[in-house]
Design an enzyme around this catalytic site. Structure first.
Site, mmCIF file in Angstrom:
data_model
loop_
_atom_site.group_PDB
_atom_site.id
_atom_site.type_symbol
_atom_site.label_atom_id
_atom_site.label_comp_id
_atom_site.label_asym_id
_atom_site.label_seq_id
_atom_site.Cartn_x
_atom_site.Cartn_y
_atom_site.Cartn_z
ATOM 1 N N LEU A 36 -21.366 -4.497 12.998
ATOM 2 C CA LEU A 36 -21.413 -5.061 11.640
ATOM 3 C C LEU A 36 -20.901 -6.503 11.641
ATOM 4 O O LEU A 36 -21.526 -7.404 11.091
ATOM 5 C CB LEU A 36 -20.542 -4.185 10.712
ATOM 6 C CG LEU A 36 -20.443 -4.593 9.250
ATOM 7 C CD1 LEU A 36 -21.794 -4.446 8.546
ATOM 8 C CD2 LEU A 36 -19.415 -3.717 8.505
ATOM 9 N N GLY B 111 -16.386 -11.127 8.727
ATOM 10 C CA GLY B 111 -15.628 -9.943 9.135
ATOM 11 C C GLY B 111 -15.308 -9.130 7.893
ATOM 12 O O GLY B 111 -16.040 -8.205 7.531
ATOM 13 N N ARG C 96 -12.845 5.436 8.926
ATOM 14 C CA ARG C 96 -11.480 4.884 8.827
ATOM 15 C C ARG C 96 -10.401 5.929 9.119
ATOM 16 O O ARG C 96 -9.388 5.602 9.744
ATOM 17 C CB ARG C 96 -11.266 4.245 7.445
ATOM 18 C CG ARG C 96 -11.892 2.879 7.361
ATOM 19 C CD ARG C 96 -11.848 2.251 5.991
ATOM 20 N NE ARG C 96 -12.433 0.921 6.064
ATOM 21 C CZ ARG C 96 -12.971 0.266 5.037
ATOM 22 N NH1 ARG C 96 -12.995 0.821 3.838
ATOM 23 N NH2 ARG C 96 -13.471 -0.933 5.212
ATOM 24 N N ARG D 4 20.130 8.028 27.306
ATOM 25 C CA ARG D 4 20.724 6.701 27.495
ATOM 26 C C ARG D 4 22.103 6.661 26.819
ATOM 27 O O ARG D 4 22.217 6.954 25.624
ATOM 28 C CB ARG D 4 19.807 5.643 26.866
ATOM 29 C CG ARG D 4 20.402 4.254 26.807
ATOM 30 C CD ARG D 4 20.412 3.588 28.154
ATOM 31 N NE ARG D 4 20.867 2.207 28.083
ATOM 32 C CZ ARG D 4 21.098 1.458 29.143
ATOM 33 N NH1 ARG D 4 20.908 1.954 30.361
ATOM 34 N NH2 ARG D 4 21.498 0.213 29.014
ATOM 35 N N GLU E 272 -11.893 -2.034 11.400
ATOM 36 C CA GLU E 272 -12.493 -1.161 10.369
ATOM 37 C C GLU E 272 -11.969 -1.506 8.977
ATOM 38 O O GLU E 272 -11.714 -0.635 8.151
ATOM 39 C CB GLU E 272 -12.318 0.317 10.730
ATOM 40 C CG GLU E 272 -13.088 0.615 12.000
ATOM 41 C CD GLU E 272 -13.524 2.047 12.173
ATOM 42 O OE1 GLU E 272 -13.608 2.784 11.181
ATOM 43 O OE2 GLU E 272 -13.798 2.413 13.327
ATOM 44 N N GLY E 273 -11.797 -2.803 8.757
ATOM 45 C CA GLY E 273 -11.276 -3.309 7.490
ATOM 46 C C GLY E 273 -9.783 -3.519 7.611
ATOM 47 O O GLY E 273 -9.038 -2.578 7.885
ATOM 48 N N THR E 274 -9.351 -4.780 7.443
ATOM 49 C CA THR E 274 -7.910 -5.055 7.578
ATOM 50 C C THR E 274 -7.145 -4.280 6.504
ATOM 51 O O THR E 274 -7.734 -3.827 5.507
ATOM 52 C CB THR E 274 -7.607 -6.557 7.392
ATOM 53 O OG1 THR E 274 -7.908 -6.902 6.022
ATOM 54 C CG2 THR E 274 -8.424 -7.427 8.347
HETATM 55 C C1 LIG Z 1 -10.449 -5.232 19.104
HETATM 56 C C2 LIG Z 1 -11.425 -5.306 17.980
HETATM 57 C C3 LIG Z 1 -12.440 -4.357 17.880
HETATM 58 C C4 LIG Z 1 -13.372 -4.421 16.846
HETATM 59 N N1 LIG Z 1 -14.410 -3.532 16.803
HETATM 60 C C5 LIG Z 1 -15.421 -3.731 15.898
HETATM 61 C C6 LIG Z 1 -16.615 -2.933 15.962
HETATM 62 O O1 LIG Z 1 -16.762 -2.026 16.790
HETATM 63 N N2 LIG Z 1 -17.611 -3.198 15.066
HETATM 64 C C7 LIG Z 1 -17.517 -4.177 14.134
HETATM 65 O O2 LIG Z 1 -18.468 -4.369 13.378
HETATM 66 N N3 LIG Z 1 -16.387 -4.955 14.047
HETATM 67 C C8 LIG Z 1 -15.357 -4.754 14.909
HETATM 68 N N4 LIG Z 1 -14.221 -5.538 14.859
HETATM 69 C C9 LIG Z 1 -14.121 -6.563 13.827
HETATM 70 C C10 LIG Z 1 -13.055 -6.264 12.779
HETATM 71 O O3 LIG Z 1 -13.462 -5.192 11.960
HETATM 72 C C11 LIG Z 1 -12.797 -7.569 12.008
HETATM 73 O O4 LIG Z 1 -12.127 -8.443 12.910
HETATM 74 C C12 LIG Z 1 -11.981 -7.344 10.761
HETATM 75 O O5 LIG Z 1 -12.728 -6.634 9.800
HETATM 76 C C13 LIG Z 1 -11.489 -8.646 10.142
HETATM 77 O O6 LIG Z 1 -12.495 -9.608 10.071
HETATM 78 P P1 LIG Z 1 -12.198 -11.082 10.627
HETATM 79 O O7 LIG Z 1 -11.634 -10.942 11.981
HETATM 80 O O8 LIG Z 1 -13.421 -11.893 10.439
HETATM 81 O O9 LIG Z 1 -11.038 -11.636 9.695
HETATM 82 P P2 LIG Z 1 -11.237 -12.403 8.294
HETATM 83 O O10 LIG Z 1 -12.186 -11.659 7.424
HETATM 84 O O11 LIG Z 1 -11.526 -13.833 8.577
HETATM 85 O O12 LIG Z 1 -9.777 -12.263 7.681
HETATM 86 C C14 LIG Z 1 -8.697 -13.091 8.107
HETATM 87 C C15 LIG Z 1 -7.444 -12.688 7.308
HETATM 88 O O13 LIG Z 1 -7.676 -12.889 5.904
HETATM 89 C C16 LIG Z 1 -7.458 -11.678 5.205
HETATM 90 N N5 LIG Z 1 -8.422 -11.591 4.114
HETATM 91 C C17 LIG Z 1 -9.767 -11.792 4.189
HETATM 92 N N6 LIG Z 1 -10.314 -11.644 2.978
HETATM 93 C C18 LIG Z 1 -9.314 -11.299 2.131
HETATM 94 C C19 LIG Z 1 -9.246 -11.006 0.734
HETATM 95 N N7 LIG Z 1 -10.319 -10.972 -0.033
HETATM 96 N N8 LIG Z 1 -8.029 -10.733 0.215
HETATM 97 C C20 LIG Z 1 -6.922 -10.720 0.980
HETATM 98 N N9 LIG Z 1 -6.917 -11.000 2.306
HETATM 99 C C21 LIG Z 1 -8.100 -11.281 2.863
HETATM 100 C C22 LIG Z 1 -7.663 -10.566 6.236
HETATM 101 O O14 LIG Z 1 -6.987 -9.384 5.859
HETATM 102 C C23 LIG Z 1 -7.078 -11.212 7.460
HETATM 103 O O15 LIG Z 1 -5.677 -11.072 7.450
HETATM 104 C C24 LIG Z 1 -13.264 -5.457 15.866
HETATM 105 C C25 LIG Z 1 -12.233 -6.402 15.968
HETATM 106 C C26 LIG Z 1 -11.334 -6.344 17.014
HETATM 107 C C27 LIG Z 1 -10.280 -7.405 17.111
#
Ligand SMILES: Cc1cc2nc3c(=O)[nH]c(=O)nc-3n(C[C@H](O)[C@H](O)[C@H](O)COP(=O)(O)OP(=O)(O)OC[C@H]3O[C@@H](n4cnc5c(N)ncnc54)[C@H](O)[C@@H]3O)c2cc1C
Length: 383
Positions: free
Chosen positions: A121, A127, A234, A259, A357-359
């Site tokens: 996705l 993301g 999730r 310990r 899977e969604g922060t």
């Molecule tokens: C090890 C690993 C495995 C993964 N596996 C998969 C996979 O199998 N398939 C897949 O599709 N993806 C996968 N992902 C992607 C992962 O789901 C995304 O990294 C994650 O959803 C966050 O997206 P981003 O990294 O673009 O961060 P961003 O969306 O750029 O977010 C950056 C920060 O801003 C915050 N933020 C963003 N928008 C908001 C808002 N509206 N309100 C408040 N805070 C916000 C976020 O919480 C975060 O702290 C993986 C990532 C990693 C690191």
């Protein structure tokens, strides 16, 4: 909440985890190589089958049982637990909206573990805001041509089946892309902080051709499918988080028993005892929520109720994972910080559960959004 039969399965997974996977966990972390031996172990013992119904080659063990299995493995190795969680993540769209023919083509091989699955996705620029994806799909006769790139895809390079989301004429759509499709390529594999044995990589789709029969559901339905999948997947990450937290608690407890400082075991110092008690309580509370969520899925929960419960479960269990693994490092003192002991690995592994899977910020937004749709005005009226 588990029936005697479910307890039996749990005990089988627990034994495999302790005897066969636990002893490999430090090496998997150190080598950062995908553990094919663990996949073989799952294949031999029919563990992938827990995720699938009997009609498609599984044992139809239920969502709750899948979560319990992930939890048991994550107690000793989060990378290995993720293999089960992502097999479920990558298969769910096929299970939920696949045609009979698609189910027959893909599910039995995923149930046996002959094939691994992935869910694609995320993109470099999208993301959390996954609807902003740029990958496109264009119909060309009996095929779709997909162009774009996906980022951070778990199982990149080891999966055979990638459920991939792309923007078609009628909107975001879901496709099964097989690893041997023309124009499909795996790009960079990312070095990372934790879950090091799991591959996280780029998927390049350069005029990638897939049969039109690989469209999952209708064109334009893909975003809804992606969200339906996440509602059910999730909890798998929550189970991974809980397993990490419980594994770290168990380790810290045994360490604190033996310990000694100031002439007695550190577990007898009240500040350490208090930490252990809180760690255990958080794990048990997380387990209550996780099992309730698994049981709700098995009872057919769907729609907003499931969306909210699943987000709460992911949020709570994975925040517990981070808190508890950090506390476990603290209980071990300096020994917690060095690689000879597993809790530093568990703490690094726990961090990702709050992100993928969604922060957990996104989970909070989802929960609050669902709360705002609910009516509780009677409370105000009676005050
Ligand atoms: C090890 C690993 C495995 C993964 N596996 C998969 C996979 O199998 N398939 C897949 O599709 N993806 C996968 N992902 C992607 C992962 O789901 C995304 O990294 C994650 O959803 C966050 O997206 P981003 O990294 O673009 O961060 P961003 O969306 O750029 O977010 C950056 C920060 O801003 C915050 N933020 C963003 N928008 C908001 C808002 N509206 N309100 C408040 N805070 C916000 C976020 O919480 C975060 O702290 C993986 C990532 C990693 C690191």
């Amino acid at each position: 909440m588990l029936s005697p039969e479910q307890r039996e399965i749990r005990d089988l997974v627990r034994t495999l985890a302790r005897e066969r996977i636990g002893p490999r966990a430090a090496e998997i972390d150190k080598s950062a190589e995908f553990p094919w031996d663990v996949v073989d172990l799952y294949r031999e013992n029919g563990l992938f089958g827990l995720l699938f119904d009997e009609e498609h080659g599984g044992v139809g063990a239920s969502a709750l049982m899948t979560l319990v299995a992930i939890e048991e493995v994550a107690k000793v190795c989060a990378t290995s637990a993720l293999i089960l969680a992502v097999q479920e993540l990558g298969s769910l769209a096929i299970k939920l909206v696949g045609t009979d023919d698609q189910k027959r083509r893909f599910l039995p091989k995923l149930a046996s573990g002959e094939w691994l699955a992935a869910y694609a996705l995320t993109e470099a620029g999208s993301g959390s805001d996954s609807a902003a994806m740029r990958t496109t799909a264009r119909r060309d006769g009996d095929e779709y041509v997909i162009d774009g790139a996906k980022r951070f895809i778990t199982n990149a390079g080891v999966a055979h089946v990638y459920v991939c989301f792309a923007r078609a004429d009628d909107g975001i759509s879901a496709f099964v892309v097989e690893a041997d499709a023309p124009g499909f390529q795996v790009g960079r594999i990312e070095p990372k902080m934790g879950i090091k044995g799991s591959t996280t990589g780029e998927i390049l789709l350069d005029g990638c051709r897939v049969p039109a029969d690989n469209l999952l559901g209708e064109e334009g339905e893909g975003f809804h499918v992606a969200m339906q999948v996440l509602d059910r997947s999730r909890p798998g990450i929550a189970a991974q988080g809980l397993g990490l937290a419980q594994g770290a608690t168990d380790y810290a407890l045994e360490y604190a028993r033996t310990r000694e400082t100031f002439g007695e075991p550190i577990a007898r110092h009240q500040l350490v005892a208090g930490m252990l008690a809180e760690m255990e309580t958080k794990c048990e509370a997380a387990r209550g929520l996780l099992y309730r969520c698994g049981a709700a899925i098995d009872e057919g929960a769907t729609g907003p109720d499931l969306t909210k419960l699943s987000a709460m479960t992911k949020l709570f269990c994975t925040d517990v994972a981070m808190e508890v693994t950090t506390d476990a490092v603290q209980v071990l003192g300096g020994y917690g910080y060095i690689q000879e002991y597993p809790v530093e690995r568990m703490m690094r592994d726990a961090k990702i559960t709050q992100i993928y899977e969604g922060t957990n910020q996104i989970q909070r937004l989802v929960i609050a959004r669902e709360m705002l749709k609910e009516q509780r005005a009677f409370l105000l009226a009676s005050s």
